[in-house]
Each structure stands twice: as C-alpha cells, then as structure tokens.
Design a protein around this motif. Structure first.
Motif, short mmCIF file in Angstrom:
data_model
loop_
_atom_site.label_atom_id
_atom_site.label_comp_id
_atom_site.label_asym_id
_atom_site.label_seq_id
_atom_site.Cartn_x
_atom_site.Cartn_y
_atom_site.Cartn_z
N ILE A 233 78.71 2.50 22.80
CA ILE A 233 78.21 1.31 22.11
C ILE A 233 76.76 1.57 21.73
O ILE A 233 75.91 1.81 22.60
CB ILE A 233 78.33 0.05 22.98
N CYS B 175 73.23 0.37 19.70
CA CYS B 175 72.51 -0.81 19.20
C CYS B 175 71.08 -0.40 18.86
O CYS B 175 70.38 0.20 19.68
CB CYS B 175 72.51 -1.93 20.23
N PHE C 221 72.41 -7.58 23.91
CA PHE C 221 73.06 -6.27 24.01
C PHE C 221 73.13 -5.81 25.46
O PHE C 221 74.20 -5.41 25.95
CB PHE C 221 72.28 -5.25 23.17
N LEU D 292 76.70 -5.47 27.69
CA LEU D 292 77.14 -4.08 27.59
C LEU D 292 78.21 -3.73 28.62
O LEU D 292 79.25 -3.15 28.28
CB LEU D 292 75.93 -3.15 27.75
N LEU E 25 82.13 -1.79 27.94
CA LEU E 25 82.22 -0.34 28.06
C LEU E 25 83.50 0.06 28.79
O LEU E 25 83.88 -0.54 29.80
CB LEU E 25 81.03 0.21 28.83
N GLY F 291 76.14 3.16 26.74
CA GLY F 291 75.48 2.35 25.73
C GLY F 291 74.22 3.07 25.29
O GLY F 291 73.43 3.53 26.12
#
Length: 384
Positions: free
Chosen positions: A274, A276, A304, A308, A312, A318
């Motif tokens: 992920i 960001c 975020f 997270l 996940l 992340g």
C-alpha cells in the motif's frame, strides 16, 4: 478537492454604458463575490488598479488581453515591494509567507475577465481558451466572470495536459488535468520505482495486489504495474484526480491492471503493498488547487497510518512517501511522526532517502530557501 460545479455559487453585477449587466461568478479557490465591480480597460494605471483591488473592488477588464497580463504583473510587483522580515523562526517565516500568498491571491484575483457562452474570450489579442476552459470547468452554463490569474492557470494546465510530463521511471508521459497535482518532482516517483518490493510481493507477483492511495494522476499506480505488480487499485477523494488517473491508465494501455476507485482513501479488501504520498505540509490550503500540497492537521497522513494494518495482507508493507520539509519549517517534528507510526501499531522496516532536485531547492531568492535546501524526501517501509 471538490467538483467545479460547487464553485458557481453567485452572480456578479456591474454597470456598463449605463446598462446593468450580470454573469455567473466562478472561483476555483472559493473567493467571495466582489463587493463592487467596475469596468477597466487599457487606460487603467497599475497604482489605481492595485489600490482599488486592495480595497475590495473587482476590475472587469475590457481592454487588450496582453495589456491585462502586464497589469497583473505590475500589481504583483507592488505586492512584492515589502520584503519579508528577517530573524524570524522557520515557522514564523512560513506563516508570514502563507499570509503574503493569500494576500497576493486576494488582490490579484480582483482583475477579472468575462467568458461569454461556450467560453469565448472577446478581448483584443485574446487566445482561444474554449478547449482549456471546457477541460477545467465542464460544459458552459452561460457567461461567466473569472479572475485573469485563474484563467492563466487554466491555460497553462491545459498545455501540460496536452503535452504531458515525461516520467523516466515509466519511459512514458503522464498527462495531468487541471487541479490535479502534477508529477514534476521526480524524486518521489523514483523512490517508488527503485525501492525493493516486499519479499512476499516478489514471491507472488503473478497474483499480487497493491493500493495507491491519493493517486492523483495515477503515476505511482503505473510505476507499480511497470515493476510487475499484477493489479493496482488507485484511489483519491478528488473527482478530477479520478478522471485523470483513468485517462492516464487508458493512455498507457493499463486499464486491465489499474482499477481506479473512489472517492475515498482505502478501497475494500487487503493488499500486499500500500503506497501513499500524502500532501507534505500540515497547513490549511487556500482552496482546492492547493490540496495536493497542504494537509490540514496531517489528516490524510494519520488516516493512512491508522488504517494501514487493517488493509495489509500478511507479510505486506505500507510505503509512506514523505518529505521532511515540514520538520525544517517547524510545522511537525520527527518525534510526532514516529509517535503517529507507533500509535498506529506499525513498525518501521527501513527508510530510503533522496535529496530534491527541483529548481526551488536551489533558488536563494525563495522565501523558504533555507528549509528547502535542507529537505530530504523519504520512503518509509512500514509493516503491521
């Protein structure tokens, strides 16, 4: 960021040749309706224009287009005559710089032009702005008054949209839309392009999924696919960004591997990776156009981090791409950032740093040069 339709909220009125006139009032930054509007032309002196604009009077330009641009520049020089104070702390200097920027936007925003039906600009020597306005504002709803400063931004953004921006990590061009943060700073893209993928992702590339949160133009989603990630879900809260990301995925022939979802931050489900890249400065934007740079109270950053773990997959990571410019400006401390990571029950697996290469980092005349010259952009590898 909001849809352009929310900004046509009022009607502006003025008198021309003893006749009452009106048009829709539009401001992307939600500037209030001018208290008073007068007609101005090539006879207007810069000192008079600056004084009236400071007093809150809008000047509806009826003269030559190029003369209007020169007048706008002359008004800007009058704002810049007063130097910023020395011996201020980085935080004080930043807030003073922001106040001056808001004052500049407020004063220069008082020089207006009238767009007739279908965005026709009838001023002498005016360019054809119809396609640029259609791309930025959507279908015309009738005569509309906008600030010349905003219109010049619309024109410039349309040129970027047509030509695109070369992204070396992709070997292709990304085409930003008006109001969408453009990938002109390549260091954050390069961090995502060069950082080793999580081991679990590398082992299962054929079935891997990544989320790109706050995708903007979709450039990071495209980079992840370019690196072999099978499927990327790209999200954003901005309707303009979602449309832009979809268009870029189509241009790059990646619509089968990039799913654009929103408006929102996290999509449903879980991912192996992920990514960001939130706005880097915890300050309030002056309007939607600045929302790619300023994040009030670090709202997106905290959202975020807090969400997270729940999104996940086992062994996933992340990637937080963040500049430390806010730290050099005294807007956020490293302890606060690490505290937010710890509070979200996340662990730092590693951090990859790079120095900025954009021209402003070397511009000694920039009001924030000291902080910009010390800036580092980092990719934080986080796991639950």
């Amino acid at each position: 960021m909001f849809d352009h339709e929310e900004y046509v909220v009022s009607t502006i009125h003025w008198t021309e040749s003893h006749t009452h006139q009106s048009a829709l009032w539009h401001s992307e930054n939600a500037a209030p309706l001018p208290r008073r509007t007068v007609v101005a032309d090539d006879r207007m002196k810069a000192d008079d224009a600056y004084r009236q604009a400071c007093e809150g009077t809008a000047l509806l330009w009826q003269g030559d287009f190029h003369n209007a641009r020169q007048l706008l520049q002359a008004m800007g020089r009058r704002i810049d005559r007063k130097p910023l104070k020395s011996r201020l702390s980085p935080s004080e200097n930043f807030h003073l710089h922001r106040r001056r920027s808001r004052h500049r936007a407020r004063v220069l925003g008082k020089l207006l032009v009238l767009l007739d039906d279908d965005y026709i600009l009838t001023l002498r020597r005016a360019p054809d702005v119809r396609q640029a306005c259609l791309a930025a504002y959507g279908p015309s709803k009738g005569p509309m008054a906008v600030s010349l400063r905003e219109l010049l931004g619309v024109i410039g953004a349309h040129q970027w949209r047509l030509k695109g921006i070369e992204v070396p990590a992709l070997g292709a061009r990304i085409h930003p839309h008006y109001g969408v943060f453009a990938p002109v700073r390549s260091e954050y893209v390069d961090l995502v392009a060069r950082t080793s993928l999580p081991p679990a992702t590398r082992r299962n590339l054929a079935t891997s999924t990544a989320f790109d949160l706050g995708t903007g133009t979709g450039v990071l989603a495209a980079v992840l696919v370019h690196r072999g990630v099978k499927r990327v879900v790209a999200t954003d809260i901005s309707p303009r960004a979602l449309a832009c990301a979809r268009e870029n995925a189509h241009r790059l022939a990646l619509t089968g591997r990039i799913e654009v979802s929103g408006p929102g931050l996290f999509p449903p489900g879980r991912a192996d990776l992920i990514v960001c890249n939130p706005p880097w400065l915890p300050a309030r934007p002056a309007g939607p156009i600045e929302q790619g740079v300023y994040d009030p109270d670090s709202t997106m950053l905290h959202s975020f981090l807090d969400g997270l773990s729940a999104h996940l997959r086992p062994g996933g990571e992340g990637w937080l791409v963040l500049s430390d410019l806010a730290e050099h400006l005294g807007l956020r401390t490293r302890r606060q950032l690490l505290g937010a990571i710890q509070k979200a029950q996340l662990r730092v697996m590693g951090k990859i740093d790079t120095k900025p290469r954009h021209p402003r980092s070397m511009d000694t005349a920039d009001a924030l040069h000291t902080a910009r010259s010390a800036e580092t952009t980092s990719l934080w590898r986080l796991t639950a």
